[in-house]
Structure formats: C-alpha cells, structure tokens
Design an enzyme around this catalytic site. Structure first.
Site, PDB file in Angstrom:
ATOM      1  N   ASP A   1       1.518   6.197   5.720  1.00 27.20           N
ATOM      2  CA  ASP A   1       0.557   5.277   5.109  1.00 27.20           C
ATOM      3  C   ASP A   1       1.104   4.607   3.838  1.00 27.20           C
ATOM      4  O   ASP A   1       0.389   3.887   3.155  1.00 27.20           O
ATOM      5  CB  ASP A   1      -0.756   6.019   4.812  1.00 27.20           C
ATOM      6  CG  ASP A   1      -1.968   5.116   4.949  1.00 27.20           C
ATOM      7  OD1 ASP A   1      -1.848   4.040   5.550  1.00 27.20           O
ATOM      8  OD2 ASP A   1      -3.043   5.494   4.433  1.00 27.20           O
TER       9      ASP A   1
ATOM     10  N   ASP B   1     -12.180   7.283   3.656  1.00 27.29           N
ATOM     11  CA  ASP B   1     -10.988   7.003   4.447  1.00 27.29           C
ATOM     12  C   ASP B   1     -10.617   5.517   4.400  1.00 27.29           C
ATOM     13  O   ASP B   1      -9.535   5.138   4.835  1.00 27.29           O
ATOM     14  CB  ASP B   1     -11.210   7.477   5.888  1.00 27.29           C
ATOM     15  CG  ASP B   1      -9.913   7.619   6.658  1.00 27.29           C
ATOM     16  OD1 ASP B   1      -8.843   7.560   6.021  1.00 27.29           O
ATOM     17  OD2 ASP B   1      -9.978   7.792   7.889  1.00 27.29           O
TER      18      ASP B   1
ATOM     19  N   GLU C   1      -9.510   3.893   2.002  1.00 25.01           N
ATOM     20  CA  GLU C   1      -8.951   3.989   0.656  1.00 25.01           C
ATOM     21  C   GLU C   1      -7.919   2.914   0.354  1.00 25.01           C
ATOM     22  O   GLU C   1      -7.698   2.562  -0.801  1.00 25.01           O
ATOM     23  CB  GLU C   1      -8.322   5.377   0.444  1.00 25.01           C
ATOM     24  CG  GLU C   1      -6.875   5.555   0.937  1.00 25.01           C
ATOM     25  CD  GLU C   1      -6.704   5.336   2.430  1.00 25.01           C
ATOM     26  OE1 GLU C   1      -7.692   5.473   3.174  1.00 25.01           O
ATOM     27  OE2 GLU C   1      -5.574   5.017   2.864  1.00 25.01           O
TER      28      GLU C   1
ATOM     29  N   LYS D   1     -10.067  12.971   8.254  1.00 24.59           N
ATOM     30  CA  LYS D   1      -9.636  12.550   9.586  1.00 24.59           C
ATOM     31  C   LYS D   1      -9.549  13.753  10.513  1.00 24.59           C
ATOM     32  O   LYS D   1      -9.361  14.879  10.050  1.00 24.59           O
ATOM     33  CB  LYS D   1      -8.229  11.925   9.486  1.00 24.59           C
ATOM     34  CG  LYS D   1      -8.171  10.570   8.811  1.00 24.59           C
ATOM     35  CD  LYS D   1      -6.742  10.048   8.807  1.00 24.59           C
ATOM     36  CE  LYS D   1      -6.655   8.702   8.104  1.00 24.59           C
ATOM     37  NZ  LYS D   1      -7.307   7.607   8.834  1.00 24.59           N
TER      38      LYS D   1
ATOM     39  N   ASP E   1      -2.507  10.136   3.761  1.00 24.55           N
ATOM     40  CA  ASP E   1      -3.913   9.769   3.910  1.00 24.55           C
ATOM     41  C   ASP E   1      -4.628  10.772   4.817  1.00 24.55           C
ATOM     42  O   ASP E   1      -4.579  10.658   6.041  1.00 24.55           O
ATOM     43  CB  ASP E   1      -4.021   8.351   4.493  1.00 24.55           C
ATOM     44  CG  ASP E   1      -5.467   7.915   4.660  1.00 24.55           C
ATOM     45  OD1 ASP E   1      -6.361   8.582   4.104  1.00 24.55           O
ATOM     46  OD2 ASP E   1      -5.698   6.892   5.350  1.00 24.55           O
TER      47      ASP E   1
ATOM     48  N   LYS F   1       0.852  -1.199   0.000  1.00 20.57           N
ATOM     49  CA  LYS F   1       0.000   0.000   0.000  1.00 20.57           C
ATOM     50  C   LYS F   1       0.884   1.244   0.000  1.00 20.57           C
ATOM     51  O   LYS F   1       1.704   1.439   0.894  1.00 20.57           O
ATOM     52  CB  LYS F   1      -0.917   0.001   1.226  1.00 20.57           C
ATOM     53  CG  LYS F   1      -1.720   1.295   1.408  1.00 20.57           C
ATOM     54  CD  LYS F   1      -2.655   1.241   2.620  1.00 20.57           C
ATOM     55  CE  LYS F   1      -3.312   2.596   2.887  1.00 20.57           C
ATOM     56  NZ  LYS F   1      -4.157   2.609   4.106  1.00 20.57           N
TER      57      LYS F   1
ATOM     58  N   ARG G   1      -7.844  -0.308   0.855  1.00 19.32           N
ATOM     59  CA  ARG G   1      -8.389  -1.505   0.208  1.00 19.32           C
ATOM     60  C   ARG G   1      -8.759  -1.222  -1.248  1.00 19.32           C
ATOM     61  O   ARG G   1      -8.756  -2.131  -2.076  1.00 19.32           O
ATOM     62  CB  ARG G   1      -9.588  -2.029   1.020  1.00 19.32           C
ATOM     63  CG  ARG G   1     -10.712  -1.043   1.161  1.00 19.32           C
ATOM     64  CD  ARG G   1     -11.650  -1.389   2.311  1.00 19.32           C
ATOM     65  NE  ARG G   1     -11.105  -0.967   3.608  1.00 19.32           N
ATOM     66  CZ  ARG G   1     -11.726  -1.170   4.773  1.00 19.32           C
ATOM     67  NH1 ARG G   1     -12.887  -1.794   4.823  1.00 19.32           N
ATOM     68  NH2 ARG G   1     -11.167  -0.761   5.898  1.00 19.32           N
TER      69      ARG G   1
HETATM   70  N1  BES Z   1      -4.353   4.434   6.889  1.00 22.50           N
HETATM   71  C1  BES Z   1      -5.520   4.203   7.637  1.00 22.50           C
HETATM   72  C2  BES Z   1      -5.316   3.164   8.728  1.00 22.50           C
HETATM   73  C3  BES Z   1      -4.614   3.626   9.958  1.00 22.50           C
HETATM   74  C4  BES Z   1      -5.244   4.476  10.852  1.00 22.50           C
HETATM   75  C5  BES Z   1      -3.386   3.154  10.255  1.00 22.50           C
HETATM   76  C6  BES Z   1      -4.592   4.852  12.004  1.00 22.50           C
HETATM   77  C7  BES Z   1      -2.737   3.517  11.428  1.00 22.50           C
HETATM   78  C8  BES Z   1      -3.350   4.384  12.297  1.00 22.50           C
HETATM   79  C9  BES Z   1      -6.646   3.704   6.738  1.00 22.50           C
HETATM   80  O1  BES Z   1      -6.640   4.192   5.452  1.00 22.50           O
HETATM   81  C10 BES Z   1      -7.914   4.143   7.367  1.00 22.50           C
HETATM   82  O2  BES Z   1      -8.136   5.317   7.445  1.00 22.50           O
HETATM   83  N2  BES Z   1      -8.721   3.190   7.809  1.00 22.50           N
HETATM   84  C11 BES Z   1      -9.948   3.479   8.447  1.00 22.50           C
HETATM   85  C12 BES Z   1     -10.970   2.507   7.936  1.00 22.50           C
HETATM   86  C13 BES Z   1     -12.358   2.843   8.371  1.00 22.50           C
HETATM   87  C14 BES Z   1     -12.845   4.087   7.693  1.00 22.50           C
HETATM   88  C15 BES Z   1     -13.253   1.675   8.036  1.00 22.50           C
HETATM   89  C16 BES Z   1      -9.743   3.328   9.946  1.00 22.50           C
HETATM   90  O3  BES Z   1      -9.041   2.399  10.363  1.00 22.50           O
HETATM   91  O4  BES Z   1     -10.245   4.152  10.695  1.00 22.50           O
HETATM   92 ZN    ZN Z   2      -4.842   4.745   4.707  1.00 24.31          ZN
HETATM   93 MN    MN Z   3      -7.676   6.042   5.295  1.00 26.38          MN
END
Ligand code: BES
Ligand code: ZN
Ligand code: MN
Length: 484
Positions: A274, A333, A335, A263, A256, A251, A337
């Site tokens: 990220d 968010d 993104e 966020k 992000d 990834k 996947r």
């Molecule tokens: N890059 C983030 C995951 C992440 C968040 C990694 C905090 C480390 C610390 C990912 O793209 C993301 O934002 N995931 C969301 C998914 C949700 C919207 C289903 C998350 O984990 O909040």
């Molecule tokens: Zn992300």
């Molecule tokens: Mn995200």
C-alpha cells in the site's frame, strides 16, 4: 544491471564471446551475405523457425560464432507488445542457464517502442528480490548490450528506457520489502539516500512538525500505530526556481490493516504494497537523477501505518484536515484519501503547474480496470492528453475515468463537511471526488494504481508501475513547444 548500446557490425557480432546472443527478427528480414544472415535464412527456409511472434530457435555453440548460445527470436512486425512477448519467452529459456552477459541484437533498426520494450522487459523478467532471504540468489545478468544498425538515432530513447528501468527497479524493491523492513522511517531513509544524487534535495518531517502544520487527517491515520509517521519532501531542481514545479504525491501506507474497520485475513499480507504510490515517487526521482531534465519536480510522501489499537481513529470520529475541512471517518479502511488530502493541501505552497497523486487507493479500481491499465482522474484536458500519450510511449498504460459532481452525493454527511466514504458503487470515482475537494489551487490528476502496482498469486511482486508512465510524462514536459 548494466545496459550498453552499440552499432551493429556483423563481423564483430559473430566473433563476440557472450553467454547468449539474442537476435530479434521481424517479418521484414532480408538476408545479407554474412554468415549470420545465411544461417537465419536457412533456418527460416527449413521451417525450424516459424515467422510468428514469440517463436524462437535456441542454438548451442553455433558454428563459426563465438557466443555460447544463439537465440533467434521472431518478433512479427516488431511492435512493442511483440518484442515484450518474445524477450520474455527467451528469458524463460535462458534463466536456468544463469547467463551473466547477453547481447540483444536488432538486425533492422527498431522503432522506439521496440527498444523500450526490449530493455524494460529484460529488466523486469530478470529482477530478483533478495533482501530477506538467508541465501540470496540475485539476478545472474550483469550486462546487456543492445546492438542496432543506427545506435545514435535511438540514443535518447535508450537513455530514457535505461533510466526508467533504474526507477522501476527501485520502486519494485521498496514495494516488495515486507512492512517490517519498509517502515515510514525506512522510506524516509531511502528518500534521503536519493538526495545524494545530483540536483536532488530531501527534507523529512516527523510527528511534531506534522502536528504543527495541522495535518489532522494524516495524523488520524497514523495515531493507531507505534511506528511514527514521516512526511517526506523531495525536490529535483533542473530548472530555475521561477519555473513552476510538477508535484508528485505518493500514498505511503507502509501497511494497511484497515484499522478499526479491519480487513479480512486472506491476502492481508498484500497490504504491504500500500506504499507503491510512494515507491513510484522514489523511482521517478531515481530516473530524474539519471536524465537531468530541465524541469522542477517535488515529491511528497505521507508515510505511516494503518493499524487498530486503543489509540486508533474510530468509525464516526470527525477529524480536521490541514485546510480546515472536517471529515467524518465512516470507515477507517478508507485511509489513503486521508493521508493524501493533507499532502495535497501541503503542495499548494509550491505554486505547482500540476499536481499528480499516485495511490493504491481502491479495491473498486481493481474491479473496474484490472491489472492492465492504471486509472486516472482529472478535469484538465492538457494533463489528460499528456498522461494518455505517456502511457502509450512508456507501454505503462492508463485510462481516464469520470469526475461528474453527481458522484460526490454519497460523501455528504450531517456531522462534518464531508464523509470519507460513499457507498460501494463507483468506489474508485467517489474516492477521487473526495480528493478533488483539496485541489482548488492547481491543475490536478489522481492515479489509482491499485490494480497495476503489484501482482498477486504465484508471481506475487511489485511491478514498478507507474514509474515508466510518470518518467515519460515529465520528460515530455521538457520538450520544446510544450507548455511550462
Ligand atoms: N489500500 C486499500 C485499497 C486496495 C484494496 C488496494 C485492495 C488493492 C487491493 C485502501 O486503503 C482501501 O482499503 N480501500 C477501501 C475503501 C473502502 C473502505 C471505501 C476498499 O477499496 O475496500
Ligand atoms: Zn490503503
Ligand atoms: Mn485501506
């Protein structure tokens, strides 16, 4: 940092001029007749060094020896964890002295984990980020000589540890770089630089080629940013073409923000990390170039930014992935996947023996496993066993998570084949279930490294994980008797 391996010869060790001589002692220490042993025996007898892990004695200009400092380190039974603890404590003492060269001496032959721990820990604790400092202060240590009774017996382990370190450091470096210094273009350049190394090729696709491939999910994420996407294809060819490759998908979200589902401001800076999955793929290729195993490996990196703008994908938008599945983007968010699913479809063309994707995918994974073990998801027992084994041998641990179909219930929607998010419960697993829909054509594992790829807080920084794990996974595939 340069690592060398030499056999133990007490006489020359004593007369070696070096900034610091670190001697690792285990509980099994039995003194010989030489001056160093005699000194150690005295020190233990006097109670100045408690025979317990992490205990040390720092001696300035020891009599009859040529080193500036002698550090006696107790490593208990001499296991990997104990060596890590001791070496990192010793570096704490040495750091302000800015040593240029050190010798790390095992008086008793170390098992493989002890040597791996010594090399990786020393590299880890002495790493210094400098790229965006106006007065850069790099690492002081240039040379580390590892000394052990039978150096040849550990030569292979040593080479693997040193190559893994080079890969880990590359991954750390790219992880740490601010997002404006690590754009998709910069990552593509880093990959192209790797193609200068033996047996490595690199191809970089831009927005036009990606559109032509029909990567609608990847494009949807990238479209909100002015920074153009890159799709990076690395190939390491260590075996004949007929041998099916392992594909690593990293990834590469270089920043992000969450997009329209933006966020909160606190700690948003950490979303420069990220792209640590992508960085780990770069790191693995760096290590492969050193180790030259007889396998084929493909690295795929979908790289882009996730930003809000008038062109961004919006919650509720339905997009079409490369393999024709429609996806309702309920949360922009989620993104990672979306970029990964198209890269997974792209990997079909290599007819791989296995595909591993590596991603800082979910905050839920951080809640589930913290910073100790990376999560992995697979329905393939061979890959599962191999990952667990590689985690142990590299001391870059991982843990298997479930993939029951019931976890996919929440991804159902009336408006598309699948939604990109389910509810909050089991968030790391539902993300894996989303990805699994794109993996029918090959054995697959997903690694969620959201908790392990970087550290927050005062010691903020990329860890270079899971490069060590992946290097051992790949090197073990090469070993005779393993399935190809
Ligand atoms: N890059 C983030 C995951 C992440 C968040 C990694 C905090 C480390 C610390 C990912 O793209 C993301 O934002 N995931 C969301 C998914 C949700 C919207 C289903 C998350 O984990 O909040
Ligand atoms: Zn992300
Ligand atoms: Mn995200």
């Amino acid at each position: 940092m340069n690592f060398a391996l030499t056999p133990l010869d007490l006489r020359s060790l004593i007369s070696e001029k070096t900034d610091a001589l670190l001697v690792l002692l285990t509980s099994a220490f039995t003194p010989q007749k030489d001056a160093l042993s005699t000194l150690i025996a005295k020190v233990i007898k006097s109670g100045d060094l408690t025979p317990k892990t992490g205990q040390m004695l720092d001696i300035y200009r020891p009599q009859g020896m040529a080193c500036t400092r002698l550090l006696l380190l107790h490593v208990g039974e001499g296991g990997g964890v104990e060596v890590r603890k001791a070496v990192s404590a010793a570096y704490g003492v040495l750091k302000p002295l800015k040593p240029k060269a050190l010798i790390l001496c095992f008086l008793r032959q170390p098992a493989a984990p002890a040597l791996r721990a010594a090399v990786t820990t020393l590299a880890d604790v002495s790493y210094a980020y400098t790229l965006t400092k106006s007065k850069p202060e790099g690492r002081s240590i240039h040379k580390v000589t590892c000394v052990l009774p039978d150096d040849q017996a550990r030569r292979v382990d040593f080479n693997r540890a040193v190559a893994a370190v080079a890969g880990i450091e590359l991954a750390k470096e790219w992880g740490n770089r601010p997002a404006n210094h690590a754009t998709p273009k910069h990552l593509a350049q880093a990959a192209q630089d790797l193609a200068e190394l033996p047996k490595i090729k690199c191809e970089v696709l831009g927005p036009k080629e990606v559109a032509k491939l029909g990567m609608g999910a990847f494009q949807a994420v990238a479209q909100g940013s002015d920074e153009p996407l890159r799709f990076i294809v690395l190939q390491y060819s260590g075996a004949p073409k007929s041998k099916a490759p392992v594909v690593l998908v990293g990834k590469g979200i270089t920043f992000d923000s969450g997009g329209i589902s933006i966020k909160p401001a606190a700690e948003m800076d950490e979303m420069k990390y990220d792209m640590c999955g992508a960085a780990s793929v770069l790191g693995v290729f760096r290590a492969l170039a050193d180790l030259q195993p007889g396998i084929n490996v493909v690295g795929l990196i979908p790289a882009c930014e996730n930003l809000p703008s008038g062109r961004s994908v919006k919650p509720g938008d339905v997009i079409t992935s490369m393999n024709g599945q429609t996806i309702e983007v309920l949360n922009t968010d989620a993104e990672g996947r979306l970029v990964l699913c198209d890269a997974l479809t792209y990997s079909e063309r290599f007819k791989p023996q296995a595909v591993l994707d590596i991603a800082t995918l979910t905050g839920a994974c951080v809640i589930a496993l913290g910073a100790v073990r990376s999560a992995f998801f697979t329905s393939d027992e061979t890959i599962s066993a191999a990952l667990l084994k590689a985690g142990e041998s590299s001391q870059d641990l991982c843990w298997r998570m479930p993939l029951d179909d019931d976890y996919a219930e929440g991804l159902k929607t009336q408006f598309a084949d699948v939604a990109n998010v389910a509810g909050r419960p089991g968030g790391a697993i539902t993300a894996a279930k989303f990805l699994q829909r794109f993996t029918d054509k090959f054995p697959w594992a997903h690694l969620d490294i959201a908790g392990t790829a970087w550290k927050g807080g005062a010691a903020k920084g990329a860890t270079g994980r899971p490069v060590g794990l992946l290097v051992d996974y790949l090197m073990d595939l090469e070993a005779p008797g393993n399935k190809t």
